[in-house]
Design a protein around this motif. Structure first.
Motif, PDB file in Angstrom:
ATOM      1  N   LEU A 154       1.104   8.791  -8.681  1.00  0.00           N
ATOM      2  CA  LEU A 154       0.775   9.924  -9.026  1.00  0.00           C
ATOM      3  C   LEU A 154      -0.699  10.538  -9.106  1.00  0.00           C
ATOM      4  O   LEU A 154      -0.922  11.622  -8.701  1.00  0.00           O
ATOM      5  CB  LEU A 154       1.436  10.237 -10.480  1.00  0.00           C
ATOM      6  CG  LEU A 154       2.767  10.412 -10.334  1.00  0.00           C
ATOM      7  CD1 LEU A 154       3.338  10.426 -12.023  1.00  0.00           C
ATOM      8  CD2 LEU A 154       3.499  11.397  -9.947  1.00  0.00           C
ATOM      9  N   ALA A 155      -1.610   9.516  -9.448  1.00  0.00           N
ATOM     10  CA  ALA A 155      -3.003   9.724  -9.799  1.00  0.00           C
ATOM     11  C   ALA A 155      -3.615  10.084  -8.144  1.00  0.00           C
ATOM     12  O   ALA A 155      -4.376  10.914  -8.064  1.00  0.00           O
ATOM     13  CB  ALA A 155      -3.831   8.604 -10.024  1.00  0.00           C
ATOM     14  N   VAL A 156      -3.232   9.234  -7.387  1.00  0.00           N
ATOM     15  CA  VAL A 156      -3.715   9.455  -5.962  1.00  0.00           C
ATOM     16  C   VAL A 156      -3.302  10.786  -5.150  1.00  0.00           C
ATOM     17  O   VAL A 156      -3.612  11.243  -4.106  1.00  0.00           O
ATOM     18  CB  VAL A 156      -3.609   8.292  -4.816  1.00  0.00           C
ATOM     19  CG1 VAL A 156      -4.275   6.868  -5.558  1.00  0.00           C
ATOM     20  CG2 VAL A 156      -2.133   7.806  -4.713  1.00  0.00           C
ATOM     21  N   SER A 157      -2.033  11.321  -5.749  1.00  0.00           N
ATOM     22  CA  SER A 157      -1.551  12.347  -5.211  1.00  0.00           C
ATOM     23  C   SER A 157      -1.891  13.850  -5.964  1.00  0.00           C
ATOM     24  O   SER A 157      -1.259  14.685  -5.786  1.00  0.00           O
ATOM     25  CB  SER A 157       0.108  12.229  -5.151  1.00  0.00           C
ATOM     26  OG  SER A 157       0.306  11.153  -4.530  1.00  0.00           O
ATOM     27  N   GLY A 158      -2.805  13.460  -6.869  1.00  0.00           N
ATOM     28  CA  GLY A 158      -3.335  14.887  -7.453  1.00  0.00           C
ATOM     29  C   GLY A 158      -2.485  15.205  -8.671  1.00  0.00           C
ATOM     30  O   GLY A 158      -2.515  16.156  -9.224  1.00  0.00           O
ATOM     31  N   LEU A 159      -1.782  14.152  -9.155  1.00  0.00           N
ATOM     32  CA  LEU A 159      -0.814  14.564 -10.554  1.00  0.00           C
ATOM     33  C   LEU A 159      -0.893  13.421 -11.416  1.00  0.00           C
ATOM     34  O   LEU A 159      -0.048  12.696 -11.988  1.00  0.00           O
ATOM     35  CB  LEU A 159       0.700  14.382  -9.801  1.00  0.00           C
ATOM     36  CG  LEU A 159       0.976  15.436  -8.805  1.00  0.00           C
ATOM     37  CD1 LEU A 159       2.474  15.148  -8.243  1.00  0.00           C
ATOM     38  CD2 LEU A 159       1.098  16.875  -9.186  1.00  0.00           C
ATOM     39  N   ASP A 179       0.911  -1.255  -0.070  1.00  0.00           N
ATOM     40  CA  ASP A 179       0.001  -0.033   0.022  1.00  0.00           C
ATOM     41  C   ASP A 179       0.878   1.332   0.053  1.00  0.00           C
ATOM     42  O   ASP A 179       1.953   1.253   0.318  1.00  0.00           O
ATOM     43  CB  ASP A 179      -0.978   0.196   1.376  1.00  0.00           C
ATOM     44  CG  ASP A 179      -1.988  -1.121   1.245  1.00  0.00           C
ATOM     45  OD1 ASP A 179      -2.343  -1.466   0.105  1.00  0.00           O
ATOM     46  OD2 ASP A 179      -2.142  -1.546   2.280  1.00  0.00           O
ATOM     47  N   PHE A 180       0.335   2.496  -0.713  1.00  0.00           N
ATOM     48  CA  PHE A 180       1.010   3.766  -0.647  1.00  0.00           C
ATOM     49  C   PHE A 180       0.814   4.294   0.846  1.00  0.00           C
ATOM     50  O   PHE A 180      -0.104   4.033   1.526  1.00  0.00           O
ATOM     51  CB  PHE A 180       0.535   4.628  -1.515  1.00  0.00           C
ATOM     52  CG  PHE A 180       0.539   4.126  -2.921  1.00  0.00           C
ATOM     53  CD1 PHE A 180       1.828   3.686  -3.411  1.00  0.00           C
ATOM     54  CD2 PHE A 180      -0.573   4.338  -3.539  1.00  0.00           C
ATOM     55  CE1 PHE A 180       1.882   3.335  -4.572  1.00  0.00           C
ATOM     56  CE2 PHE A 180      -0.305   4.076  -5.007  1.00  0.00           C
ATOM     57  CZ  PHE A 180       0.824   3.313  -5.510  1.00  0.00           C
ATOM     58  N   ARG A 181       1.947   5.053   1.399  1.00  0.00           N
ATOM     59  CA  ARG A 181       1.935   5.783   2.752  1.00  0.00           C
ATOM     60  C   ARG A 181       1.889   7.118   2.241  1.00  0.00           C
ATOM     61  O   ARG A 181       2.982   7.925   1.912  1.00  0.00           O
ATOM     62  CB  ARG A 181       3.275   5.249   3.352  1.00  0.00           C
ATOM     63  CG  ARG A 181       3.235   3.964   3.791  1.00  0.00           C
ATOM     64  CD  ARG A 181       4.488   3.407   4.536  1.00  0.00           C
ATOM     65  NE  ARG A 181       4.660   4.048   5.724  1.00  0.00           N
ATOM     66  CZ  ARG A 181       5.823   3.925   6.357  1.00  0.00           C
ATOM     67  NH1 ARG A 181       6.771   3.158   5.937  1.00  0.00           N
ATOM     68  NH2 ARG A 181       6.175   4.945   7.574  1.00  0.00           N
ATOM     69  N   LEU A 182       0.644   7.691   2.196  1.00  0.00           N
ATOM     70  CA  LEU A 182       0.469   8.963   1.687  1.00  0.00           C
ATOM     71  C   LEU A 182       0.464   9.935   3.029  1.00  0.00           C
ATOM     72  O   LEU A 182       0.068   9.787   3.932  1.00  0.00           O
ATOM     73  CB  LEU A 182      -0.850   9.114   0.776  1.00  0.00           C
ATOM     74  CG  LEU A 182      -1.143   8.310  -0.284  1.00  0.00           C
ATOM     75  CD1 LEU A 182      -2.448   8.350  -0.877  1.00  0.00           C
ATOM     76  CD2 LEU A 182       0.012   8.717  -1.411  1.00  0.00           C
ATOM     77  N   GLY A 183       1.278  11.110   2.690  1.00  0.00           N
ATOM     78  CA  GLY A 183       1.619  11.999   3.795  1.00  0.00           C
ATOM     79  C   GLY A 183       0.835  13.468   2.978  1.00  0.00           C
ATOM     80  O   GLY A 183       0.304  13.310   2.274  1.00  0.00           O
ATOM     81  N   THR A 184       0.928  14.442   4.016  1.00  0.00           N
ATOM     82  CA  THR A 184       0.204  15.510   3.736  1.00  0.00           C
ATOM     83  C   THR A 184       1.257  16.614   2.822  1.00  0.00           C
ATOM     84  O   THR A 184       0.812  17.693   2.379  1.00  0.00           O
ATOM     85  CB  THR A 184      -0.077  16.325   4.815  1.00  0.00           C
ATOM     86  OG1 THR A 184       0.862  16.560   5.539  1.00  0.00           O
ATOM     87  CG2 THR A 184      -1.286  15.391   5.617  1.00  0.00           C
ATOM     88  N   VAL A 185       2.469  16.213   2.757  1.00  0.00           N
ATOM     89  CA  VAL A 185       3.611  16.846   2.209  1.00  0.00           C
ATOM     90  C   VAL A 185       4.118  16.259   0.896  1.00  0.00           C
ATOM     91  O   VAL A 185       4.501  14.978   1.069  1.00  0.00           O
ATOM     92  CB  VAL A 185       4.756  17.285   3.218  1.00  0.00           C
ATOM     93  CG1 VAL A 185       5.892  18.103   2.073  1.00  0.00           C
ATOM     94  CG2 VAL A 185       4.313  17.968   4.264  1.00  0.00           C
ATOM     95  N   LEU A 186       3.825  16.667  -0.247  1.00  0.00           N
ATOM     96  CA  LEU A 186       3.978  15.834  -1.663  1.00  0.00           C
ATOM     97  C   LEU A 186       5.317  15.369  -1.627  1.00  0.00           C
ATOM     98  O   LEU A 186       5.557  14.103  -2.033  1.00  0.00           O
ATOM     99  CB  LEU A 186       3.724  16.756  -2.788  1.00  0.00           C
ATOM    100  CG  LEU A 186       3.936  16.207  -4.150  1.00  0.00           C
ATOM    101  CD1 LEU A 186       2.959  15.075  -4.389  1.00  0.00           C
ATOM    102  CD2 LEU A 186       3.730  17.186  -5.276  1.00  0.00           C
ATOM    103  N   ALA A 187       6.314  16.369  -1.569  1.00  0.00           N
ATOM    104  CA  ALA A 187       7.771  15.858  -1.688  1.00  0.00           C
ATOM    105  C   ALA A 187       8.177  14.599  -0.687  1.00  0.00           C
ATOM    106  O   ALA A 187       8.885  13.719  -1.090  1.00  0.00           O
ATOM    107  CB  ALA A 187       8.652  16.911  -1.570  1.00  0.00           C
ATOM    108  N   THR A 188       8.146  14.604   0.648  1.00  0.00           N
ATOM    109  CA  THR A 188       8.325  13.651   1.480  1.00  0.00           C
ATOM    110  C   THR A 188       7.299  12.542   1.211  1.00  0.00           C
ATOM    111  O   THR A 188       7.803  11.279   1.624  1.00  0.00           O
ATOM    112  CB  THR A 188       8.264  14.236   2.998  1.00  0.00           C
ATOM    113  OG1 THR A 188       7.262  14.877   3.331  1.00  0.00           O
ATOM    114  CG2 THR A 188       9.490  15.061   3.163  1.00  0.00           C
TER     115      THR A 188
END
Length: 199
Positions: free
Chosen positions: A43-48, A7-16
Protein backbone atom coordinates in the motif's frame (compact mmCIF):
# COMPACT_ATOMS: atom_id res chain seq x y z
CA UNK A 1 17.52 -12.51 9.35
CA UNK A 2 14.25 -11.04 7.96
CA UNK A 3 12.12 -13.19 5.65
CA UNK A 4 12.71 -12.65 1.95
CA UNK A 5 9.51 -11.97 0.05
CA UNK A 6 8.97 -11.89 -3.72
CA UNK A 7 9.34 -8.45 -5.25
CA UNK A 8 6.22 -6.45 -6.02
CA UNK A 9 5.15 -6.24 -9.66
CA UNK A 10 3.86 -2.69 -9.82
CA UNK A 11 1.78 -1.53 -12.77
CA UNK A 12 0.33 1.81 -13.73
CA UNK A 13 -3.29 0.85 -12.94
CA UNK A 14 -3.97 0.49 -9.22
CA UNK A 15 -6.68 -2.19 -9.33
CA UNK A 16 -4.91 -4.59 -11.70
CA UNK A 17 -1.58 -3.93 -9.99
CA UNK A 18 -3.30 -5.07 -6.79
CA UNK A 19 -4.51 -8.31 -8.40
CA UNK A 20 -0.87 -8.85 -9.41
CA UNK A 21 0.06 -9.39 -5.77
CA UNK A 22 -0.86 -13.00 -6.55
CA UNK A 23 0.88 -14.04 -9.75
CA UNK A 24 1.23 -17.24 -11.77
CA UNK A 25 -2.31 -18.20 -10.76
CA UNK A 26 -2.41 -21.11 -13.23
CA UNK A 27 1.11 -22.32 -12.57
CA UNK A 28 2.90 -22.21 -9.23
CA UNK A 29 1.14 -19.27 -7.54
CA UNK A 30 3.38 -16.60 -6.02
CA UNK A 31 1.84 -14.72 -3.06
CA UNK A 32 3.43 -11.28 -2.71
CA UNK A 33 1.44 -10.07 0.33
CA UNK A 34 1.58 -13.10 2.67
CA UNK A 35 1.67 -11.08 5.88
CA UNK A 36 -0.13 -7.97 7.20
CA UNK A 37 3.12 -5.99 7.12
CA UNK A 38 3.71 -6.96 3.51
CA UNK A 39 0.30 -5.52 2.62
CA UNK A 40 1.24 -2.32 4.45
CA UNK A 41 4.44 -2.22 2.34
CA UNK A 42 2.52 -2.69 -0.91
CA UNK A 43 0.00 0.00 0.00
CA UNK A 44 2.84 2.41 0.82
CA UNK A 45 4.59 1.98 -2.54
CA UNK A 46 1.21 2.34 -4.24
CA UNK A 47 0.52 5.73 -2.65
CA UNK A 48 -1.92 4.38 -0.05
CA UNK A 49 0.15 4.48 3.12
CA UNK A 50 -1.46 3.20 6.32
CA UNK A 51 0.05 2.73 9.77
CA UNK A 52 -0.86 -0.89 10.42
CA UNK A 53 -2.80 -3.92 9.27
CA UNK A 54 -4.43 -6.81 11.13
CA UNK A 55 -4.78 -10.40 9.95
CA UNK A 56 -8.51 -9.81 9.42
CA UNK A 57 -7.78 -6.76 7.26
CA UNK A 58 -5.29 -8.78 5.20
CA UNK A 59 -7.96 -11.45 4.66
CA UNK A 60 -10.42 -8.79 3.52
CA UNK A 61 -7.79 -7.35 1.19
CA UNK A 62 -7.22 -10.78 -0.37
CA UNK A 63 -10.98 -11.20 -0.75
CA UNK A 64 -11.14 -7.89 -2.60
CA UNK A 65 -8.14 -8.83 -4.73
CA UNK A 66 -9.77 -12.08 -5.85
CA UNK A 67 -13.08 -10.31 -6.47
CA UNK A 68 -11.41 -7.69 -8.66
CA UNK A 69 -9.57 -10.43 -10.54
CA UNK A 70 -12.79 -12.39 -11.11
CA UNK A 71 -14.76 -9.34 -12.26
CA UNK A 72 -11.95 -8.02 -14.47
CA UNK A 73 -11.49 -11.46 -16.05
CA UNK A 74 -15.21 -11.64 -16.81
CA UNK A 75 -15.16 -8.14 -18.29
CA UNK A 76 -12.12 -9.01 -20.43
CA UNK A 77 -13.80 -12.14 -21.84
CA UNK A 78 -17.24 -10.58 -22.24
CA UNK A 79 -18.84 -12.84 -19.64
CA UNK A 80 -21.39 -11.68 -17.05
CA UNK A 81 -19.78 -10.21 -13.95
CA UNK A 82 -19.90 -12.66 -11.01
CA UNK A 83 -22.39 -11.27 -8.50
CA UNK A 84 -20.41 -12.27 -5.35
CA UNK A 85 -17.34 -10.46 -6.71
CA UNK A 86 -19.37 -7.37 -7.54
CA UNK A 87 -20.83 -7.39 -4.02
CA UNK A 88 -17.37 -7.46 -2.42
CA UNK A 89 -16.07 -4.67 -4.67
CA UNK A 90 -19.10 -2.49 -3.95
CA UNK A 91 -18.95 -3.15 -0.21
CA UNK A 92 -15.27 -2.19 -0.03
CA UNK A 93 -15.91 0.92 -2.09
CA UNK A 94 -18.78 2.05 0.15
CA UNK A 95 -16.93 1.37 3.41
CA UNK A 96 -13.83 3.33 2.41
CA UNK A 97 -13.52 6.84 3.79
CA UNK A 98 -10.47 8.09 1.90
CA UNK A 99 -10.03 11.75 1.03
CA UNK A 100 -8.01 13.01 -1.91
CA UNK A 101 -5.97 16.16 -1.36
CA UNK A 102 -3.86 18.22 -3.72
CA UNK A 103 -0.23 18.81 -2.77
CA UNK A 104 1.55 22.14 -3.48
CA UNK A 105 3.44 20.26 -6.22
CA UNK A 106 0.13 19.61 -7.98
CA UNK A 107 -0.07 15.90 -7.13
CA UNK A 108 -2.94 13.96 -5.61
CA UNK A 109 -2.38 12.41 -2.20
CA UNK A 110 -4.72 10.12 -0.27
CA UNK A 111 -5.57 10.72 3.35
CA UNK A 112 -6.31 7.33 4.92
CA UNK A 113 -7.12 6.24 8.46
CA UNK A 114 -7.18 2.49 7.89
CA UNK A 115 -6.68 -0.43 5.51
CA UNK A 116 -10.42 -0.24 4.79
CA UNK A 117 -9.92 3.27 3.41
CA UNK A 118 -7.13 2.01 1.13
CA UNK A 119 -9.30 -0.88 -0.06
CA UNK A 120 -12.03 1.63 -0.84
CA UNK A 121 -9.68 3.47 -3.20
CA UNK A 122 -8.69 0.20 -4.89
CA UNK A 123 -12.33 -0.86 -5.24
CA UNK A 124 -13.29 2.50 -6.75
CA UNK A 125 -10.42 2.17 -9.25
CA UNK A 126 -11.64 -1.32 -10.17
CA UNK A 127 -15.17 -0.02 -10.69
CA UNK A 128 -13.83 2.69 -13.00
CA UNK A 129 -11.97 0.30 -15.31
CA UNK A 130 -14.54 -2.52 -15.26
CA UNK A 131 -17.34 -0.05 -16.03
CA UNK A 132 -15.38 1.16 -19.07
CA UNK A 133 -14.96 4.73 -17.85
CA UNK A 134 -11.27 4.96 -18.74
CA UNK A 135 -9.52 4.98 -22.10
CA UNK A 136 -8.27 1.43 -22.55
CA UNK A 137 -9.54 -2.13 -22.38
CA UNK A 138 -9.25 -5.06 -20.02
CA UNK A 139 -7.35 -8.05 -21.38
CA UNK A 140 -5.85 -11.28 -20.09
CA UNK A 141 -2.16 -12.12 -20.14
CA UNK A 142 -1.30 -14.58 -22.92
CA UNK A 143 0.95 -16.60 -20.61
CA UNK A 144 -0.86 -19.90 -19.89
CA UNK A 145 0.48 -19.97 -16.33
CA UNK A 146 -0.45 -16.35 -15.60
CA UNK A 147 -3.70 -15.20 -17.28
CA UNK A 148 -3.66 -12.03 -15.17
CA UNK A 149 -6.14 -9.32 -16.04
CA UNK A 150 -4.48 -6.08 -17.12
CA UNK A 151 -5.64 -2.75 -18.51
CA UNK A 152 -4.35 -2.23 -22.04
CA UNK A 153 -3.81 1.43 -22.88
CA UNK A 154 -1.59 0.80 -25.91
CA UNK A 155 -2.60 2.66 -29.06
CA UNK A 156 -3.57 -0.52 -30.91
CA UNK A 157 -5.11 -2.23 -27.84
CA UNK A 158 -3.27 -5.43 -28.82
CA UNK A 159 -0.92 -5.87 -25.87
CA UNK A 160 -0.52 -9.58 -25.03
CA UNK A 161 1.33 -9.65 -21.72
CA UNK A 162 0.51 -8.29 -18.29
CA UNK A 163 4.20 -7.37 -18.02
CA UNK A 164 6.76 -7.57 -20.84
CA UNK A 165 9.67 -7.87 -18.40
CA UNK A 166 8.28 -11.04 -16.81
CA UNK A 167 5.62 -12.96 -18.74
CA UNK A 168 6.56 -11.48 -22.11
CA UNK A 169 10.25 -12.25 -21.80
CA UNK A 170 9.55 -15.73 -20.42
CA UNK A 171 7.39 -16.57 -23.44
CA UNK A 172 9.90 -15.08 -25.88
CA UNK A 173 12.65 -17.22 -24.36
CA UNK A 174 10.46 -20.34 -24.50
CA UNK A 175 9.71 -19.71 -28.20
CA UNK A 176 13.39 -19.06 -28.94
CA UNK A 177 14.47 -22.26 -27.17
CA UNK A 178 11.74 -24.29 -28.88
CA UNK A 179 12.87 -22.88 -32.22
CA UNK A 180 16.47 -23.82 -31.53
CA UNK A 181 15.47 -27.36 -30.54
CA UNK A 182 13.36 -27.57 -33.69
CA UNK A 183 16.25 -26.50 -35.89
CA UNK A 184 18.56 -29.05 -34.30
CA UNK A 185 16.10 -31.96 -34.74
CA UNK A 186 14.62 -30.90 -38.11
CA UNK A 187 17.87 -30.43 -39.96
CA UNK A 188 18.96 -33.49 -41.97
CA UNK A 189 22.18 -35.16 -40.84
CA UNK A 190 25.26 -33.74 -42.46
CA UNK A 191 26.50 -35.72 -45.45
CA UNK A 192 30.00 -37.09 -45.11
CA UNK A 193 32.52 -35.05 -46.98
CA UNK A 194 34.09 -36.76 -49.97
CA UNK A 195 37.78 -37.40 -49.65
CA UNK A 196 39.92 -35.74 -52.31
CA UNK A 197 40.88 -38.10 -55.15
CA UNK A 198 44.48 -39.26 -55.35
CA UNK A 199 46.44 -37.35 -57.87
Amino acid sequence: MPARFPDFRLGTVLATSFTGTLSERRGNPVERIPTPQRLVDWLAVSGLAVDSCTTAQLERACELRESVHAAATAAATGDPLPVPAVDVINDCSVRGRASAVLTPAGERRWLLDSVEDALGVIAADAISIIAGERDGKLALCASPTCRAAFFDTSQSRTRRWCDMNTCGNRQKKARFNAGRRGRVTDEPPARPRALPADR
